[in-house]
Design a protein around this motif. Structure first.
Motif, PDB file in Angstrom:
ATOM      1  N   LEU A  91      18.722 -13.967  -4.891  1.00 10.17           N
ATOM      2  CA  LEU A  91      17.877 -14.117  -3.698  1.00 10.17           C
ATOM      3  C   LEU A  91      18.657 -14.735  -2.545  1.00 10.17           C
ATOM      4  CD1 LEU A  91      15.053 -13.937  -2.403  1.00 10.17           C
ATOM      5  CD2 LEU A  91      14.591 -16.213  -3.349  1.00 10.17           C
ATOM      6  N   ARG A  92      19.472 -15.752  -2.832  1.00 12.34           N
ATOM      7  CA  ARG A  92      20.214 -16.418  -1.766  1.00 12.34           C
ATOM      8  C   ARG A  92      21.319 -15.512  -1.196  1.00 12.34           C
ATOM      9  NH1 ARG A  92      18.423 -19.249   1.366  1.00 12.34           N
ATOM     10  NH2 ARG A  92      20.021 -20.871   1.633  1.00 12.34           N
ATOM     11  N   ILE A  93      21.952 -14.729  -2.045  1.00 15.11           N
ATOM     12  CA  ILE A  93      22.945 -13.772  -1.552  1.00 15.11           C
ATOM     13  C   ILE A  93      22.257 -12.726  -0.678  1.00 15.11           C
ATOM     14  CG2 ILE A  93      24.537 -11.944  -2.250  1.00 15.11           C
ATOM     15  CD1 ILE A  93      25.185 -13.709  -4.714  1.00 15.11           C
ATOM     16  N   LYS A  94      21.111 -12.263  -1.129  1.00 12.98           N
ATOM     17  CA  LYS A  94      20.354 -11.296  -0.328  1.00 12.98           C
ATOM     18  C   LYS A  94      19.957 -11.888   1.010  1.00 12.98           C
ATOM     19  CE  LYS A  94      16.100 -10.973  -0.437  1.00 12.98           C
ATOM     20  NZ  LYS A  94      14.965 -11.463   0.391  1.00 12.98           N
ATOM     21  N   ASP A  95      19.499 -13.144   1.016  1.00 13.22           N
ATOM     22  CA  ASP A  95      19.106 -13.794   2.270  1.00 13.22           C
ATOM     23  C   ASP A  95      20.285 -13.891   3.232  1.00 13.22           C
ATOM     24  OD1 ASP A  95      16.532 -14.111   1.380  1.00 13.22           O
ATOM     25  OD2 ASP A  95      16.796 -16.209   0.759  1.00 13.22           O
ATOM     26  N   GLY A  96      21.436 -14.283   2.714  1.00 10.05           N
ATOM     27  CA  GLY A  96      22.610 -14.393   3.569  1.00 10.05           C
ATOM     28  C   GLY A  96      22.999 -13.064   4.178  1.00 10.05           C
ATOM     29  N   LEU A  97      22.918 -11.996   3.379  1.00 13.26           N
ATOM     30  CA  LEU A  97      23.278 -10.662   3.859  1.00 13.26           C
ATOM     31  C   LEU A  97      22.302 -10.166   4.927  1.00 13.26           C
ATOM     32  CD1 LEU A  97      24.332  -7.701   1.566  1.00 13.26           C
ATOM     33  CD2 LEU A  97      22.778  -7.362   3.468  1.00 13.26           C
ATOM     34  N   VAL A  98      21.008 -10.222   4.636  1.00 11.29           N
ATOM     35  CA  VAL A  98      20.043  -9.660   5.584  1.00 11.29           C
ATOM     36  C   VAL A  98      19.925 -10.530   6.840  1.00 11.29           C
ATOM     37  CG1 VAL A  98      18.770  -8.494   3.741  1.00 11.29           C
ATOM     38  CG2 VAL A  98      18.032 -10.764   4.496  1.00 11.29           C
ATOM     39  N   ASP A  99      20.114 -11.845   6.694  1.00 12.56           N
ATOM     40  CA  ASP A  99      20.081 -12.707   7.884  1.00 12.56           C
ATOM     41  C   ASP A  99      21.233 -12.395   8.822  1.00 12.56           C
ATOM     42  OD1 ASP A  99      17.791 -13.881   6.981  1.00 12.56           O
ATOM     43  OD2 ASP A  99      18.725 -15.789   6.394  1.00 12.56           O
ATOM     44  N   ARG A 100      22.384 -12.001   8.266  1.00 14.50           N
ATOM     45  CA  ARG A 100      23.510 -11.624   9.124  1.00 14.50           C
ATOM     46  C   ARG A 100      23.151 -10.401   9.962  1.00 14.50           C
ATOM     47  NH1 ARG A 100      29.131 -12.383   9.477  1.00 14.50           N
ATOM     48  NH2 ARG A 100      30.152 -10.621  10.530  1.00 14.50           N
ATOM     49  N   PHE A 101      22.557  -9.396   9.328  1.00 18.07           N
ATOM     50  CA  PHE A 101      22.152  -8.212  10.081  1.00 18.07           C
ATOM     51  C   PHE A 101      21.080  -8.548  11.111  1.00 18.07           C
ATOM     52  CE2 PHE A 101      24.155  -5.662   6.695  1.00 18.07           C
ATOM     53  CZ  PHE A 101      24.755  -4.672   7.467  1.00 18.07           C
ATOM     54  N   ARG A 102      20.114  -9.375  10.728  1.00 18.12           N
ATOM     55  CA  ARG A 102      19.023  -9.703  11.643  1.00 18.12           C
ATOM     56  C   ARG A 102      19.532 -10.465  12.865  1.00 18.12           C
ATOM     57  NH1 ARG A 102      13.955 -12.311   8.882  1.00 18.12           N
ATOM     58  NH2 ARG A 102      15.570 -13.804   8.270  1.00 18.12           N
ATOM     59  N   SER A 103      20.497 -11.356  12.659  1.00 19.00           N
ATOM     60  CA  SER A 103      21.020 -12.128  13.782  1.00 19.00           C
ATOM     61  C   SER A 103      21.831 -11.259  14.738  1.00 19.00           C
ATOM     62  CB  SER A 103      21.885 -13.283  13.273  1.00 19.00           C
ATOM     63  OG  SER A 103      23.080 -12.796  12.674  1.00 19.00           O
ATOM     64  N   ARG A 104      22.388 -10.143  14.241  1.00 17.84           N
ATOM     65  CA  ARG A 104      23.209  -9.290  15.089  1.00 17.84           C
ATOM     66  C   ARG A 104      22.463  -8.090  15.643  1.00 17.84           C
ATOM     67  NH1 ARG A 104      26.249 -12.328  12.268  1.00 17.84           N
ATOM     68  NH2 ARG A 104      28.463 -12.703  12.754  1.00 17.84           N
ATOM     69  N   THR A 105      21.465  -7.607  14.937  1.00 19.89           N
ATOM     70  CA  THR A 105      20.772  -6.388  15.361  1.00 19.89           C
ATOM     71  C   THR A 105      19.289  -6.588  15.629  1.00 19.89           C
ATOM     72  OG1 THR A 105      20.199  -5.685  13.113  1.00 19.89           O
ATOM     73  CG2 THR A 105      22.379  -5.056  13.934  1.00 19.89           C
ATOM     74  N   GLY A 106      18.733  -7.716  15.169  1.00 24.21           N
ATOM     75  CA  GLY A 106      17.296  -7.930  15.281  1.00 24.21           C
ATOM     76  C   GLY A 106      16.495  -7.258  14.192  1.00 24.21           C
ATOM     77  N   VAL A 107      17.194  -6.564  13.293  1.00 28.19           N
ATOM     78  CA  VAL A 107      16.534  -5.834  12.205  1.00 28.19           C
ATOM     79  C   VAL A 107      17.210  -6.215  10.892  1.00 28.19           C
ATOM     80  CG1 VAL A 107      15.913  -3.549  11.314  1.00 28.19           C
ATOM     81  CG2 VAL A 107      16.086  -3.922  13.785  1.00 28.19           C
ATOM     82  N   ARG A 108      16.428  -6.289   9.835  1.00 30.17           N
ATOM     83  CA  ARG A 108      16.997  -6.584   8.520  1.00 30.17           C
ATOM     84  C   ARG A 108      16.908  -5.343   7.640  1.00 30.17           C
ATOM     85  NH1 ARG A 108      14.081 -11.234   5.578  1.00 30.17           N
ATOM     86  NH2 ARG A 108      14.728 -10.116   3.712  1.00 30.17           N
ATOM     87  N   PRO A 109      17.917  -5.085   6.824  1.00 38.60           N
ATOM     88  CA  PRO A 109      17.872  -3.919   5.937  1.00 38.60           C
ATOM     89  C   PRO A 109      16.811  -4.089   4.858  1.00 38.60           C
ATOM     90  CG  PRO A 109      19.813  -5.250   5.482  1.00 38.60           C
ATOM     91  CD  PRO A 109      19.170  -5.831   6.703  1.00 38.60           C
ATOM     92  N   SER A 110      16.327  -2.968   4.354  1.00 36.76           N
ATOM     93  CA  SER A 110      15.298  -2.970   3.323  1.00 36.76           C
ATOM     94  C   SER A 110      15.938  -2.990   1.938  1.00 36.76           C
ATOM     95  CB  SER A 110      14.398  -1.741   3.452  1.00 36.76           C
ATOM     96  OG  SER A 110      13.743  -1.728   4.702  1.00 36.76           O
ATOM     97  N   ILE A 111      15.238  -3.590   1.002  1.00 37.14           N
ATOM     98  CA  ILE A 111      15.677  -3.636  -0.392  1.00 37.14           C
ATOM     99  C   ILE A 111      14.973  -2.538  -1.174  1.00 37.14           C
ATOM    100  CG2 ILE A 111      15.799  -5.038  -2.480  1.00 37.14           C
ATOM    101  CD1 ILE A 111      17.583  -6.045  -0.216  1.00 37.14           C
ATOM    102  N   ASP A 112      15.725  -1.809  -1.961  1.00 39.69           N
ATOM    103  CA  ASP A 112      15.186  -0.774  -2.839  1.00 39.69           C
ATOM    104  C   ASP A 112      15.906  -0.883  -4.171  1.00 39.69           C
ATOM    105  OD1 ASP A 112      14.404   1.487  -4.225  1.00 39.69           O
ATOM    106  OD2 ASP A 112      14.643   2.851  -2.533  1.00 39.69           O
TER     107      ASP A 112
END
Length: 291
Positions: A91-112
């Motif tokens: 969960l923490r690795i996922k948070d770090g990854l998606v937060d990086r995208f959100r801070s740069r693009t305003g959007v977070r990738p989806s998990i599947d």
């Protein structure tokens, strides 16, 4: 890997480290018969707790390999890790990854977790964490020819395990081979493909095709080269060493025939018969091998 031109490093737990260019990454996926996955190392660092994993994932330049529109799956494995919960580490690795995208693009990738377009793997030992981008996608034992559920057999052997058994046994394509309990034919199909020069990944897709740096012309050239070798091998199939298979179950022999056809093997490259093992005969000149 060395035969493909890789700079091979040390063996690791359950794998081997190597380096090379993009073409080598593609070729390793296309030609390896034994590996389960080919992973690209993205980041590594020391950790003591879950927050360290968050920071490591957040610093990693994931945008170099995939964009925010791709669906993700993250898997974590560990050996002697001091962390109490691998689920929370994931969960923490996922948070770090998606937060990086959100801070740069305003959007977070989806998990599947079922059918992700991109897979990220993390491995934790006692002190170090390593993050990888998966170049393979589906595990490499899924060659693409065992497409029907009824053709898996009752106790299917993974294709890369069958290839590993042949390698450990020391079998060479010029030797006659007999599998007297062939089932759906995994061992003899792996052997026949190897003898005829048919790349194991010729009929499937790979994870690297979803990455932003995917070089489609390069892949088309490498795949085309492998396809031409496979066609040449199939045309010369009559000169290959005889490969025999037998099973007491007629349904297994029928499964083998269907699987061999989907695996690109010419008719007659595997000589299969239904019989009791005590009555099996492999009509080959000279010494051969039973697996």
């Amino acid at each position: 890997l060395r035969a493909l031109g890789a700079d091979v490093g040390a063996a690791t737990g359950g794998g081997v480290a190597f380096s090379g260019d993009r073409a080598l990454g593609y070729l390793a996926n296309l030609h390896t018969r034994i590996a389960s996955r080919v992973l690209l190392r993205a980041a590594e660092g020391r950790y003591r707790d879950d927050d360290d994993l968050y920071r490591l994932a957040n610093r990693c330049e994931w945008e170099r390999w995939f964009d925010v529109r791709r669906t993700l799956r993250i898997d974590v494995s560990a050996s002697r890790s001091p962390l109490r919960s691998l689920n929370f580490a994931t969960l923490r690795i996922k948070d770090g990854l998606v937060d990086r995208f959100r801070s740069r693009t305003g959007v977070r990738p989806s998990i599947d977790t079922a059918q992700p377009e991109v897979r990220v793997f993390a491995f934790l030992d006692e002190r170090n964490a390593t993050l990888y981008v998966d170049l393979s996608g589906e595990p490499l034992f899924k060659r693409g020819w065992r497409s029907q559920r009824e053709d898996k057999g009752e106790a299917p052997l993974k294709e890369n395990l069958a290839a590993g058994l042949l390698a450990l046994a020391g079998w060479q394509p010029e030797q006659p081979l007999h599998d007297p309990f062939c089932g759906s034919g995994t061992i003899v199909i792996e052997a026949a493909q190897r003898a005829l020069g048919i790349a194991p990944g010729l009929s499937r897709r790979f994870g690297f095709e979803n990455l932003v740096d995917f070089d489609a012309p390069l892949w088309a050239r490498l795949h085309g080269d492998a396809l031409r070798r496979a066609r040449a091998g199939a045309a010369a199939g009559e000169q290959a060493a005889p490969i025999f298979a037998s099973d007491i179950d007629a349904a297994a022999i029928a499964q083998l025939a269907r699987n061999a056809q989907r695996a690109g093997l010419p008719e007659g490259s595997i000589r299969a018969t239904r019989c009791d093992v005590l009555e099996a005969r492999a009509q080959a000149a000279g010494a051969g091998m039973v697996v």
